[in-house]
Design an enzyme around this catalytic site. Structure first.
Site, short mmCIF file in Angstrom:
data_model
loop_
_atom_site.label_atom_id
_atom_site.label_comp_id
_atom_site.label_asym_id
_atom_site.label_seq_id
_atom_site.Cartn_x
_atom_site.Cartn_y
_atom_site.Cartn_z
CB CYS A 244 -0.99 -0.04 1.16
SG CYS A 244 -2.39 1.08 0.95
CG HIS A 329 -4.38 -3.68 2.74
ND1 HIS A 329 -4.18 -3.20 4.02
CD2 HIS A 329 -4.29 -2.60 1.93
CE1 HIS A 329 -3.99 -1.88 3.98
NE2 HIS A 329 -4.06 -1.50 2.71
CD GLU A 331 -3.50 -7.21 5.55
OE1 GLU A 331 -4.28 -6.31 5.89
OE2 GLU A 331 -2.82 -7.13 4.52
#
Length: 354
Positions: A244, A329, A331
């Site tokens: 990011c 992202h 995760e």
């Protein structure tokens, strides 16, 4: 209590205020159907008033285990229907009680579809969330005093701390790191040392890490000039993985450029194509800036992932060095954890398994 959201273009959206507080911030929208507590506690939303496009919010309550940081960072919350009777075996409280406890102004009963269409048409803009009794001119005057710069300094850790494991040593540059990212690295066995965003390259290298991780975070990456300079000195010294804001900082450090998107990518349902395999992943995203692909010509960076919706750059790798990044992202998968392979690639680079 009646309330309103006043946008910088003068448009007004009415609803009910959860309390008497008012706030000023950049008004954005998130398309996720779930994850409202993760949104509230994601440091990348610092300085923003977040609109949830899904109509019913709060239906599964809140729980401490969902928090992504030490405190919420959003400036305000705008939703369609606020659920007052959550149902979830893990729920510890209601969303309304969570918002009140953390003094987050919330406007509900809003036509969020109309608000989202306004942002899509005109782009993100500043707004004031306030009780209806506040005068229109007073609300607009607050916009000139909005503090939405240098946001990384507001969310980064003030101290160095460790999450010890027995695997490769990783220094995490904290620009607003989410807990799930740290846990994803820790589950692989990485021995983590989390450092403030302004930590120098010399200090990081003195820790003798096997790799450096550049975290997510809020705001314009060009404001974090000190971190860009640090990354320049780290490239070629250690394997690097950025996510990011970390992805954008890496691009800037290696000669690329960034620009602000019209309304950003925020939600848990954004398709991204891995150009090496042709596979499309459904990803979680939260960013208002992107890497300018034309700026990469003449650099050592190669585009590895691309957004299906608008074609923007979603992943980069260095042509010869163990350095790579993604905009989304990995995760925070809304379903299967398909994107965890990126953390495994970082692990392999550090342990020289590839």
């Amino acid at each position: 209590m009646e309330g309103k959201l006043v946008l910088a273009d003068g448009s007004v959206f009415s609803g009910t205020m959860l309390g008497p507080l008012h706030t000023v911030g950049e008004v954005v929208f998130n398309t996720g159907m779930t994850g409202y507590q993760e949104v509230l506690t994601d440091p990348s939303y610092c300085g923003q008033i977040v609109t949830m496009t899904y109509p019913l919010i709060g239906n599964y309550g809140v729980a401490a285990s969902f928090n992504q940081s030490r405190q919420p960072y959003v400036r305000g919350f705008v939703i369609g229907e606020l659920c007052s009777t959550p149902s979830n075996w893990r729920a510890e409280n209601s969303l309304a009680e969570f918002l009140k406890r953390h003094r987050i102004p919330c406007l509900y009963g809003v036509d969020t579809r109309a608000l989202t269409r306004r942002i899509r048409a005109s782009g993100v803009m500043m707004g004031v969330l306030a009780p209806a009794r506040m005068g229109h001119e007073e609300a607009l005057a607050l916009l000139s005093n909005a503090d939405v710069v240098h946001l990384v300094e507001k969310v980064t850790t003030p101290i160095v701390y460790r999450l010890p494991r027995t695997g490769p040593r990783v220094v995490v540059m904290d620009f607003g790191v989410k807990r799930n990212i740290l846990e994803s690295l820790a589950r692989l066995g990485c021995d983590l040392t989390v450092v403030p965003a302004a930590t120098t390259a010399e200090t990081i290298l003195a820790m003798e890490p096997d790799g450096v991780f550049l975290s997510n975070g809020p705001g314009d990456p060009k404001e974090v000039s000190y971190a860009i300079e640090t990354v320049k000195k780290l490239v070629g010294r250690k394997p690097i993985f950025g996510i990011c804001l970390g992805h954008q900082i890496l691009a800037l450090a290696l000669g690329g450029d960034t620009y602000k998107l019209k309304f950003g990518h925020r939600g848990a349902n954004h398709p991204v194509k891995d150009l090496a395999t042709g596979r499309v992943f459904i990803t979680s995203q939260n960013h208002g800036y992107a890497v300018a692909e034309t700026s990469l010509h003449g650099t050592d960076l190669v585009v590895t992932h691309r957004a299906v919706n608008d074609g923007t750059v979603e992943g980069l790798r260095h042509r010869t060095l163990p350095v790579f990044s993604v905009q989304y992202h990995p995760e925070a998968a809304p379903g299967p954890h398909d994107n965890m392979y990126l953390f495994q690639q970082f692990y392999q680079l550090m342990t020289k398994e590839v």
